[in-house]
Design an enzyme around this catalytic site. Sequence first.
Site, PDB file in Angstrom:
ATOM      1  N   CYS A  18       5.669  11.605  -0.295  1.00 58.12           N
ATOM      2  CA  CYS A  18       4.652  11.393  -1.322  1.00 58.12           C
ATOM      3  C   CYS A  18       4.594   9.966  -1.858  1.00 58.12           C
ATOM      4  O   CYS A  18       3.638   9.618  -2.541  1.00 58.12           O
ATOM      5  CB  CYS A  18       4.895  12.357  -2.479  1.00 58.12           C
ATOM      6  SG  CYS A  18       4.885  14.094  -1.995  1.00 58.12           S
TER       7      CYS A  18
ATOM      8  N   HIS B 264      16.203   3.765  -1.595  1.00 55.88           N
ATOM      9  CA  HIS B 264      16.454   4.871  -0.673  1.00 55.88           C
ATOM     10  C   HIS B 264      17.828   5.468  -0.986  1.00 55.88           C
ATOM     11  O   HIS B 264      18.853   4.830  -0.740  1.00 55.88           O
ATOM     12  CB  HIS B 264      16.413   4.373   0.768  1.00 55.88           C
ATOM     13  CG  HIS B 264      16.300   5.473   1.778  1.00 55.88           C
ATOM     14  ND1 HIS B 264      15.601   5.345   2.940  1.00 55.88           N
ATOM     15  CD2 HIS B 264      16.799   6.735   1.790  1.00 55.88           C
ATOM     16  CE1 HIS B 264      15.663   6.470   3.628  1.00 55.88           C
ATOM     17  NE2 HIS B 264      16.401   7.330   2.957  1.00 55.88           N
TER      18      HIS B 264
ATOM     19  N   HIS C 170       0.916   1.487 -19.287  1.00 57.06           N
ATOM     20  CA  HIS C 170       0.447   2.720 -18.667  1.00 57.06           C
ATOM     21  C   HIS C 170       1.379   3.122 -17.536  1.00 57.06           C
ATOM     22  O   HIS C 170       1.942   2.272 -16.852  1.00 57.06           O
ATOM     23  CB  HIS C 170      -0.980   2.538 -18.128  1.00 57.06           C
ATOM     24  CG  HIS C 170      -1.932   1.964 -19.130  1.00 57.06           C
ATOM     25  ND1 HIS C 170      -2.463   2.704 -20.163  1.00 57.06           N
ATOM     26  CD2 HIS C 170      -2.434   0.702 -19.264  1.00 57.06           C
ATOM     27  CE1 HIS C 170      -3.267   1.937 -20.882  1.00 57.06           C
ATOM     28  NE2 HIS C 170      -3.260   0.717 -20.366  1.00 57.06           N
TER      29      HIS C 170
ATOM     30  N   HIS D 216       4.223  10.158 -10.215  1.00 60.47           N
ATOM     31  CA  HIS D 216       3.895  11.060  -9.116  1.00 60.47           C
ATOM     32  C   HIS D 216       3.756  12.494  -9.612  1.00 60.47           C
ATOM     33  O   HIS D 216       4.607  12.994 -10.346  1.00 60.47           O
ATOM     34  CB  HIS D 216       4.983  10.976  -8.051  1.00 60.47           C
ATOM     35  CG  HIS D 216       4.885  12.039  -7.004  1.00 60.47           C
ATOM     36  ND1 HIS D 216       3.726  12.284  -6.308  1.00 60.47           N
ATOM     37  CD2 HIS D 216       5.792  12.937  -6.549  1.00 60.47           C
ATOM     38  CE1 HIS D 216       3.930  13.272  -5.455  1.00 60.47           C
ATOM     39  NE2 HIS D 216       5.171  13.693  -5.591  1.00 60.47           N
TER      40      HIS D 216
ATOM     41  N   HIS E 107      -3.039  19.166 -12.820  1.00 65.50           N
ATOM     42  CA  HIS E 107      -3.852  20.324 -13.195  1.00 65.50           C
ATOM     43  C   HIS E 107      -5.166  20.355 -12.427  1.00 65.50           C
ATOM     44  O   HIS E 107      -5.577  21.411 -11.911  1.00 65.50           O
ATOM     45  CB  HIS E 107      -4.125  20.285 -14.697  1.00 65.50           C
ATOM     46  CG  HIS E 107      -4.852  21.482 -15.215  1.00 65.50           C
ATOM     47  ND1 HIS E 107      -6.229  21.557 -15.257  1.00 65.50           N
ATOM     48  CD2 HIS E 107      -4.401  22.656 -15.713  1.00 65.50           C
ATOM     49  CE1 HIS E 107      -6.594  22.725 -15.755  1.00 65.50           C
ATOM     50  NE2 HIS E 107      -5.505  23.401 -16.054  1.00 65.50           N
TER      51      HIS E 107
ATOM     52  N   ASN F 171      -0.835  18.556  -6.311  1.00 66.21           N
ATOM     53  CA  ASN F 171      -0.028  17.501  -5.701  1.00 66.21           C
ATOM     54  C   ASN F 171      -0.692  17.118  -4.383  1.00 66.21           C
ATOM     55  O   ASN F 171      -0.611  17.852  -3.393  1.00 66.21           O
ATOM     56  CB  ASN F 171       1.399  18.002  -5.469  1.00 66.21           C
ATOM     57  CG  ASN F 171       2.305  16.933  -4.860  1.00 66.21           C
ATOM     58  OD1 ASN F 171       1.843  15.864  -4.461  1.00 66.21           O
ATOM     59  ND2 ASN F 171       3.584  17.224  -4.784  1.00 66.21           N
TER      60      ASN F 171
END
Length: 467
Positions: A167, A246, A332, A336, A365, A369
């Site tokens: 993602c 990572h 801001h 994710h 919402h 995802n």
Amino acid sequence: MEIFLVAAIIWLLFLCMLYESLYRKSHKTCYLLGYQCYKAPDDLKLSAGTAAKIALRNRNLGLEEYRFMVRTMVRSGIGEETYIPRNIMEGREMSPTLQDSLDEMTEATFSNLDSLFARSAVSPCQIDILVTTGSLFAPVPSLSSRIVNHYGMKEGIKCFSLTGMGCSSSVIAVDLVRQLFNTHPNSFAVVVAVELTAPNWYGGTDRSMMLSNILFRAGGSSLILTNHPSWKDRAILKLDAVVRNHVSDNEAYECAIHVEDNQGYVGARLTKALPTIAMRALEGNLRVLLPKVLPLWEILRFVVASYYWKTRMMGEKDAKSPVIDMKTGIQHFCMHTGGRAVIDGFEKSFGLGEYDMEPSRMSLHRFGNTSCSSLWYVLGYMEAKKRLKRGDRIMMVGLGAGFLCNTCVWTVMRDLEDVNVWGDCIDRYPPGTLVVNRMDEILDWIFDDCMSFINFQDYDRTTLFAR
């Protein structure tokens, strides 16, 4: 002795900040000219009732598995207007074809790019660098090759197709473009992020793998970037910093992984350790990122407060550990939309408020995802709400399998007010309640129409989904 130690820490931090400032100035600038998010047709919207019907098509589910799935679905933070691919809506999720995958990829890619090229006044033949990313579908020829062929782009274009990076891969793609800009002046680049759900529906009963059916939805995004100085006045954002991390221990490696279950069904396994691993990965990432973007005085305040807490206050019951104030340099936050638990973890761990997390919660919402494209739906919400003013800074946080944590910080170049993909619904957000509970509707459908799927006759409907 303590005074000398604090003075040494302050001097070291000053040198680090000076080095980072000089380092950033020595690298070429990366500007974002525009972005576009994909919105599927209305006939692919997934209501609660439709979601229940799709779940019941899985004949492997028993009562306990179905109860788990429905309870998780209504608590996930996902609303009534997310989108799923056509093959799932038509009942072909267990037998997807190659054409189903290609159709979803085409719909989520080329409509975005057509709009993006038209709005940015950049022609496809001007593109010098093309990076595409998506984890679970790698066609041959690649998506980047299909885009080049579709638009007749120049033969010398530099193409890259990233797969399997989860993602957070759109941030990786932006970082790749930024590095290529160092050796390719006056260039234009396109980044396409699209994750396909058409070929990746899970049909087994492993609860950690059933979560992917609940969370992941159809979506995609496209960006145009440049390092051409004459296009600075047309840019909407300027890239300030990118940090990639990572975490490679076994628990982190296995917390989000594509595997085959004991029944032979393939799917994405998301373990209970994922939120904890995500926060650990993000903490390591921020240790590198924040000194680059926060004011020196806030870094010094946090270091001194942490030292005092460790030496004087650590043993006291009510003493809370100091938290760095990220809002001193960042206005801001694009977090994710990995799920409700992940978003709540961001808010709690880093002292952010409801206002800060609203864009991520609302994106989850409204669109679910959407994996590697999700950050741009969050950015679109901020823009549609007219929150982004010239000079503001935006931090994007992407998490992905591996386990990866990638962050970047942008500066807003001018006031942004485009309603973009949120145009038809932004006035309805945020709703009165963040999680819309449609349990009654689902129960009505189950007991009125579903007896042919699973035998619920022996169960009282009032206790079916009891704790």
